[in-house]
Structure formats: structure tokens, C-alpha cells
Design a protein around this motif. Structure first.
Motif, PDB file in Angstrom:
ATOM      1  N   ASP A   1      -0.299  12.180  -4.316  1.00  0.00           N
ATOM      2  CA  ASP A   1       0.453  12.972  -3.340  1.00  0.00           C
ATOM      3  C   ASP A   1       1.264  12.086  -2.405  1.00  0.00           C
ATOM      4  N   ALA A   2       0.720  10.872  -2.125  1.00  0.00           N
ATOM      5  CA  ALA A   2       1.403   9.947  -1.221  1.00  0.00           C
ATOM      6  C   ALA A   2       2.551   9.218  -1.906  1.00  0.00           C
ATOM      7  N   GLY A   3       2.765   9.480  -3.200  1.00  0.00           N
ATOM      8  CA  GLY A   3       3.892   8.890  -3.906  1.00  0.00           C
ATOM      9  C   GLY A   3       3.546   7.720  -4.804  1.00  0.00           C
ATOM     10  N   ARG A   4       2.272   7.411  -4.920  1.00  0.00           N
ATOM     11  CA  ARG A   4       1.894   6.294  -5.782  1.00  0.00           C
ATOM     12  C   ARG A   4       1.879   6.732  -7.243  1.00  0.00           C
ATOM     13  N   GLU A   5       1.991   5.756  -8.118  1.00  0.00           N
ATOM     14  CA  GLU A   5       1.868   6.034  -9.546  1.00  0.00           C
ATOM     15  C   GLU A   5       0.397   6.183  -9.909  1.00  0.00           C
TER      16      GLU A   5
ATOM     17  N   GLU B   1      -0.585 -10.463  -8.541  1.00  0.00           N
ATOM     18  CA  GLU B   1      -0.152 -10.215  -9.919  1.00  0.00           C
ATOM     19  C   GLU B   1      -0.468  -8.786 -10.338  1.00  0.00           C
ATOM     20  N   GLN B   2      -1.641  -8.278  -9.919  1.00  0.00           N
ATOM     21  CA  GLN B   2      -1.983  -6.894 -10.224  1.00  0.00           C
ATOM     22  C   GLN B   2      -0.985  -5.936  -9.587  1.00  0.00           C
ATOM     23  N   LEU B   3      -0.571  -6.229  -8.360  1.00  0.00           N
ATOM     24  CA  LEU B   3       0.376  -5.351  -7.675  1.00  0.00           C
ATOM     25  C   LEU B   3       1.746  -5.394  -8.356  1.00  0.00           C
ATOM     26  N   PHE B   4       2.160  -6.589  -8.762  1.00  0.00           N
ATOM     27  CA  PHE B   4       3.456  -6.711  -9.430  1.00  0.00           C
ATOM     28  C   PHE B   4       3.482  -5.925 -10.736  1.00  0.00           C
ATOM     29  N   THR B   5       2.334  -5.908 -11.450  1.00  0.00           N
ATOM     30  CA  THR B   5       2.291  -5.183 -12.720  1.00  0.00           C
ATOM     31  C   THR B   5       2.426  -3.674 -12.526  1.00  0.00           C
ATOM     32  N   THR B   6       2.096  -3.187 -11.316  1.00  0.00           N
ATOM     33  CA  THR B   6       2.242  -1.759 -11.030  1.00  0.00           C
ATOM     34  C   THR B   6       3.601  -1.435 -10.432  1.00  0.00           C
ATOM     35  N   GLY B   7       4.466  -2.448 -10.292  1.00  0.00           N
ATOM     36  CA  GLY B   7       5.790  -2.216  -9.736  1.00  0.00           C
ATOM     37  C   GLY B   7       5.836  -2.267  -8.230  1.00  0.00           C
ATOM     38  N   ALA B   8       4.746  -2.754  -7.592  1.00  0.00           N
ATOM     39  CA  ALA B   8       4.705  -2.841  -6.130  1.00  0.00           C
ATOM     40  C   ALA B   8       4.917  -4.290  -5.695  1.00  0.00           C
ATOM     41  N   THR B   9       5.581  -4.450  -4.555  1.00  0.00           N
ATOM     42  CA  THR B   9       5.825  -5.788  -3.995  1.00  0.00           C
ATOM     43  C   THR B   9       4.868  -6.017  -2.837  1.00  0.00           C
TER      44      THR B   9
ATOM     45  N   PHE C   1      -9.806  -7.790  -1.609  1.00  0.00           N
ATOM     46  CA  PHE C   1      -8.661  -8.110  -0.763  1.00  0.00           C
ATOM     47  C   PHE C   1      -7.994  -6.818  -0.313  1.00  0.00           C
ATOM     48  N   ALA C   2      -7.779  -6.716   0.987  1.00  0.00           N
ATOM     49  CA  ALA C   2      -7.015  -5.595   1.531  1.00  0.00           C
ATOM     50  C   ALA C   2      -5.528  -5.951   1.443  1.00  0.00           C
ATOM     51  N   TYR C   3      -4.731  -5.046   0.900  1.00  0.00           N
ATOM     52  CA  TYR C   3      -3.329  -5.352   0.689  1.00  0.00           C
ATOM     53  C   TYR C   3      -2.425  -4.294   1.313  1.00  0.00           C
ATOM     54  N   LYS C   4      -1.217  -4.719   1.620  1.00  0.00           N
ATOM     55  CA  LYS C   4      -0.128  -3.824   1.981  1.00  0.00           C
ATOM     56  C   LYS C   4       1.040  -4.184   1.084  1.00  0.00           C
ATOM     57  N   ALA C   5       1.652  -3.176   0.488  1.00  0.00           N
ATOM     58  CA  ALA C   5       2.749  -3.414  -0.446  1.00  0.00           C
ATOM     59  C   ALA C   5       3.726  -2.261  -0.369  1.00  0.00           C
ATOM     60  N   ARG C   6       4.902  -2.492  -0.965  1.00  0.00           N
ATOM     61  CA  ARG C   6       5.913  -1.436  -1.004  1.00  0.00           C
ATOM     62  C   ARG C   6       6.322  -1.195  -2.453  1.00  0.00           C
ATOM     63  N   ASN C   7       6.439   0.090  -2.813  1.00  0.00           N
ATOM     64  CA  ASN C   7       6.822   0.435  -4.180  1.00  0.00           C
ATOM     65  C   ASN C   7       8.337   0.408  -4.329  1.00  0.00           C
ATOM     66  N   ASN C   8       8.812   0.856  -5.493  1.00  0.00           N
ATOM     67  CA  ASN C   8      10.247   0.806  -5.782  1.00  0.00           C
ATOM     68  C   ASN C   8      11.072   1.674  -4.837  1.00  0.00           C
ATOM     69  N   ARG C   9      10.420   2.680  -4.254  1.00  0.00           N
ATOM     70  CA  ARG C   9      11.130   3.562  -3.323  1.00  0.00           C
ATOM     71  C   ARG C   9      11.025   3.091  -1.878  1.00  0.00           C
ATOM     72  N   GLY C  10      10.355   1.930  -1.676  1.00  0.00           N
ATOM     73  CA  GLY C  10      10.238   1.373  -0.331  1.00  0.00           C
ATOM     74  C   GLY C  10       9.084   1.927   0.468  1.00  0.00           C
ATOM     75  N   GLU C  11       8.236   2.761  -0.155  1.00  0.00           N
ATOM     76  CA  GLU C  11       7.118   3.367   0.565  1.00  0.00           C
ATOM     77  C   GLU C  11       5.990   2.356   0.712  1.00  0.00           C
ATOM     78  N   LEU C  12       5.310   2.408   1.856  1.00  0.00           N
ATOM     79  CA  LEU C  12       4.221   1.479   2.139  1.00  0.00           C
ATOM     80  C   LEU C  12       2.951   1.931   1.443  1.00  0.00           C
ATOM     81  N   LEU C  13       2.319   1.023   0.695  1.00  0.00           N
ATOM     82  CA  LEU C  13       1.057   1.292   0.011  1.00  0.00           C
ATOM     83  C   LEU C  13      -0.023   0.416   0.618  1.00  0.00           C
TER      84      LEU C  13
END
Length: 409
Positions: A116-120, A30-38, A4-16
Motif C-alpha cells: 500500500d505504501a508503494g513498495r514492490e 546490494e540487496q537494496l539495489f537488486t530491488t531497484g531501491a537506492t 541493519f536499519a536502512y533508509k532508501a528511495r525507490n524509482n519514484r523517489g519514495e522513502l523506504l
């Protein structure tokens, strides 16, 4: 499983953006939520997350695949670097440069760019589900949240070492039986294709009624010679159909359940699976993962859909407020000794330590079973080989014996 191709935003609002593997879009969310991404959007795709230039796909086909030993060494090296106080980015850069496996080097490069892009780190590793398992990623996520990342990497190294040692011992134990079975199959093919046709020509000159066993062997040989392509296509179709069936959720569940009930092999598979469960549960518990979440993560590591469903059953029971002992009893897969140890561990508050003991006990039993596997299989192989030789001998020599007896009379 699909991608699945996904787009999500982390706690800082950055697009992942990226690609994840999962049973459905809900599992990916659920996998994305566990990493703190919406998650913003999740769309099924047939394209995996790439770790290199698309124009070099032809070169990647001939490069060495990432092996479990590469991930294991990476875990140990990360533990050493983090313990020494080396920043993650600088450590990953050094590991990328020194990586012998070029495919893994590209994976590390992508992980660095993702950081570098700000991901965990856990989110960066999740971009490569074919390299890092869900359990591995979730444990890294726990290490990030608890601040014990170097300790997590050390425990992951020990866990992967256990997994690799278990697989190696199974391969070693099955080497001799596999060789004997393959030799028997080759012998049957040679006898049917070359030996029996030669005897059939001799028997044709007797102009006498042949014994039923000889007629059966000749008919089998004629079919093999004339329709060998049908047999080959049938074998390929059967293997392909079996693989396709086991890749479906229902088929995999049934096959994993059948494996546990196989003679000789079933008890080894069961004990090895439960050892993996106990070791993973102890690792998750010692790392500070809550029991319910830990069972959810551990269920993905046992590599057996039937046992995984029983672990999920335990998780549901714990969520309802039941004790671990009670839920373990209802699964019907644990031995009384293990259940007693679970009861003591739950009562004393040292369940993680006793789970390590359970894993060690199962590992010792698996080791003993593997050491005696050849001696357990040998009588079955000898009996099968004896029956095969008896059928061949009677089918080939009975006509000659009958003619000799008739000539004496």
C-alpha cells in the motif's frame, strides 16, 4: 548475521524504511539495489523487522513460529490466485484472513501495508528475512521484472517441496541411530552412577588388588558421582562453544568443510548440497536470471559455506570469460558424470534442463544412501556397543573370577 536499519528511495523517489539481515552494510546495499531501491543510510541495529504491535511481544512468544510449510503453501496459493487473474492486494487479503498460523498472518498484513505504501512485492517480502530467504526474495524480484510472477511462485513451491522432502528423509534416516546413541549414553550414565558403586562396595570387602580395568571403572564412577556437575558444565560449555564457533564465518566455513569429509554422512551431505545447487541453478536459469547473477543467488541457498565459496569461485571464473565446465572442474566437488553433463548442456544450450537432470540424479543417490544409512551405521553401533559391554563385563566380573579361581586352588 547482524541486522541493519536502512533508509532508501525507490524509482519514484519514495522513502523506504525497514530492517534487513546481512553480513555487512555492503551486502545490505546490494540487496537494496537488486530491488531497484537506492540506499540513503544503513545503520547496524539489534532490532529485527517486527510484524506486529510491540505491546503484544509477550503474546507473540507463545504463538506458533512461521514454518517452511507455511511459505510453501503461500507460494502455491499465490500461483493459483495470480493465474486466475486475482489482484495481488485482494489475494493477500484473502490469504491473511484464512491463514491458520497467526504469526504468518501478521507477516502478510505487513506485506500488504508495505505494498500500500508503494513498495514492490519483493521489497515487502525482504522486510521479513526470518520468513523469506534471500533466494526466495530474489526469485520474486525476477518474476516482477520478467512479468512471470505466477510461474515463479509455482517453481518456488516445487523448490520448497524438494527442500522439505530432503529434510524429512534425513530426519527419518537418523532417527534410529540417534535413538541408539542416546540409549547408550543413558546406559553409561546409569552404570557409572548406580551399578559400579554397588560393586565397588563389594570389592572393598575383598581386600585384594583389583585388575586395572576394574580400578579404571571405579575411578570413572567415583568421578561421575562426585563431580557430575563438572561433567554437565563441561558438556554445556562445549556445546555452547561449538555453536558460537560455527556462527562465525571462519568457523562455519571449516565446519561445513569437515561435514563433507565425515565417514558415511559426508557423501550424503555433499550429494544433497549439490542436488540443491543444481535444482536452484535450473530454477534461476529457467526464470531468465543471467548466469552470473544466478550463481550469486544460488550460492546463498546451498546452506554450506564451503560449497558456497566454490560456487562463488565458479561465478568469478564465468565473469572472467571462462566456461562453466572449466570453472566447475576447478572446484573439485563435481563427479566426472556431472561434469560431462555440464559440458553437453553448455555446448547444446540446454544447461538448465541438464541441471534438472543432475539434480534428479543426485536426489536419487541421496535417496539410496538414506535408505541404506541404517545398514551402514548398524555395524559401527554394534561394534561400539560390543566394546562397551566387554569393558563393563571384564571390569565387573574379573575380580569375582579371580577370587573364584583362587578359592578353587
Amino acid at each position: 548475521m547482524p541486522f541493519f536499519a536502512y533508509k532508501a528511495r525507490n524509482n519514484r523517489g519514495e522513502l523506504l524504511e525497514g530492517v534487513l539481515e546481512g553480513s555487512d552494510s555492503g551486502a545490505v546495499a546490494e540487496q537494496l539495489f537488486t530491488t531497484g531501491a537506492t540506499p540513503v543510510s544503513i545503520v547496524e541495529t539489534k532490532k529485527k523487522a517486527t510484524d506486529g504491535d510491540n505491546g503484544e511481544w509477550w503474546r507473540q512468544l507463545f504463538e506458533e513460529k512461521v514454518r517452511s510449510i507455511d511459505v510453501q503453501l503461500f507460494s502455491r496459493q499465490m500461483y493459483t490466485l495470480l493465474k486466475a487473474g486475482v489482484p495481488i492486494m485482494r489475494g493477500l487479503a484473502g490469504l491473511q484472513e484464512s491463514a491458520v498460523n497467526k504469526s504468518f498472518s501478521r507477516v502478510l498484513k505487513d506485506v500488504r501495508e508495505s505494498l500500500d505504501a508503494g513498495r514492490e512485492l519483493s521489497a515487502s517480502l525482504r522486510r521479513h528475512p526470518e520468513v523469506f530467504s534471500t533466494f526466495y526474495i530474489n526469485m520474486v524480484r525476477v518474476g516482477e521484472t520478467t512479468g512471470r510472477l505466477e510461474e515463479i511462485f509455482l517453481r518456488l513451491f516445487d523448490h520448497l517441496e524438494f527442500e522439505r522432502d530432503m529434510r524429512q528423509r534425513v530426519k527419518t534416516a537418523l532417527r534410529y541411530p540417534t535413538f541408539v546413541v542416546v540409549a547408550m549414553i543413558v546406559a553409561i550414565g546409569v552404570i557409572n552412577y548406580f551399578v559400579i558403586p554397588a560393586f565397588a562396595k563389594v570389592y572393598a570387602g575383598f581386600k585384594a588388588e583389583l585388575p586395572w580395568m576394574t580400578r579404571l571403572l571405579i575411578a570413572s564412577s567415583d568421578f561421575t558421582v562426585q563431580y557430575w556437575w563438572v561433567i554437565l558444565l563441561g558438556l554445556v560449555g562445549a556445546v555452547g562453544g561449538f555453536i558460537a564457533w560455527t556462527r562465525t564465518p571462519k568457523g562455519r566455513y571449516r565446519w561445513d568443510k569437515i561435514k563433507l569429509r565425515m565417514p558415511i554422512f559426508g557423501k550424503i551431505v555433499l550429494k544433497a548440497t549439490l542436488a540443491r545447487f543444481a535444482r536452484s541453478f535450473a530454477l534461476a536459469s529457467k526464470s531468465g536470471v543471467p548466469i552470473v547473477q544466478g550463481m550469486n543467488v544460488v550460492a546463498q541457498t546451498v546452506d554450506n559455506a564451503y560449497i558456497a565459496s566454490r560456487i562463488e569461485q565458479m561465478r568469478d571464473g564465468v565473469e572472467r570469460g571462462e566456461s562453466i565446465l572449466r570453472t566447475a572442474v576447478t572446484t573439485g566437488v563435481f563427479t566426472p558424470v556431472v561434469l560431462q553433463m555440464v559440458a553437453v548442456g553448455e555446448e547444446s544450450g540446454s544447461l538448465d534442463d541438464l541441471m534438472d537432470e543432475i539434480a534428479g540424479m543426485y536426489e536419487r543417490e541421496v535417496d539410496y544412501e538414506l535408505k541404506t544409512l541404517a545398514s551402514q551405521i548398524e555395524p559401527i553401533l554394534i561394534a561400539g556397543l560390543g566394546i562397551l559391554v566387554l569393558i563393563m563385563a571384564l571390569g565387573v566380573f574379573l575380580p569375582i573370577w579371580d577370587l573364584g579361581r583362587a578359592a578353587i586352588k
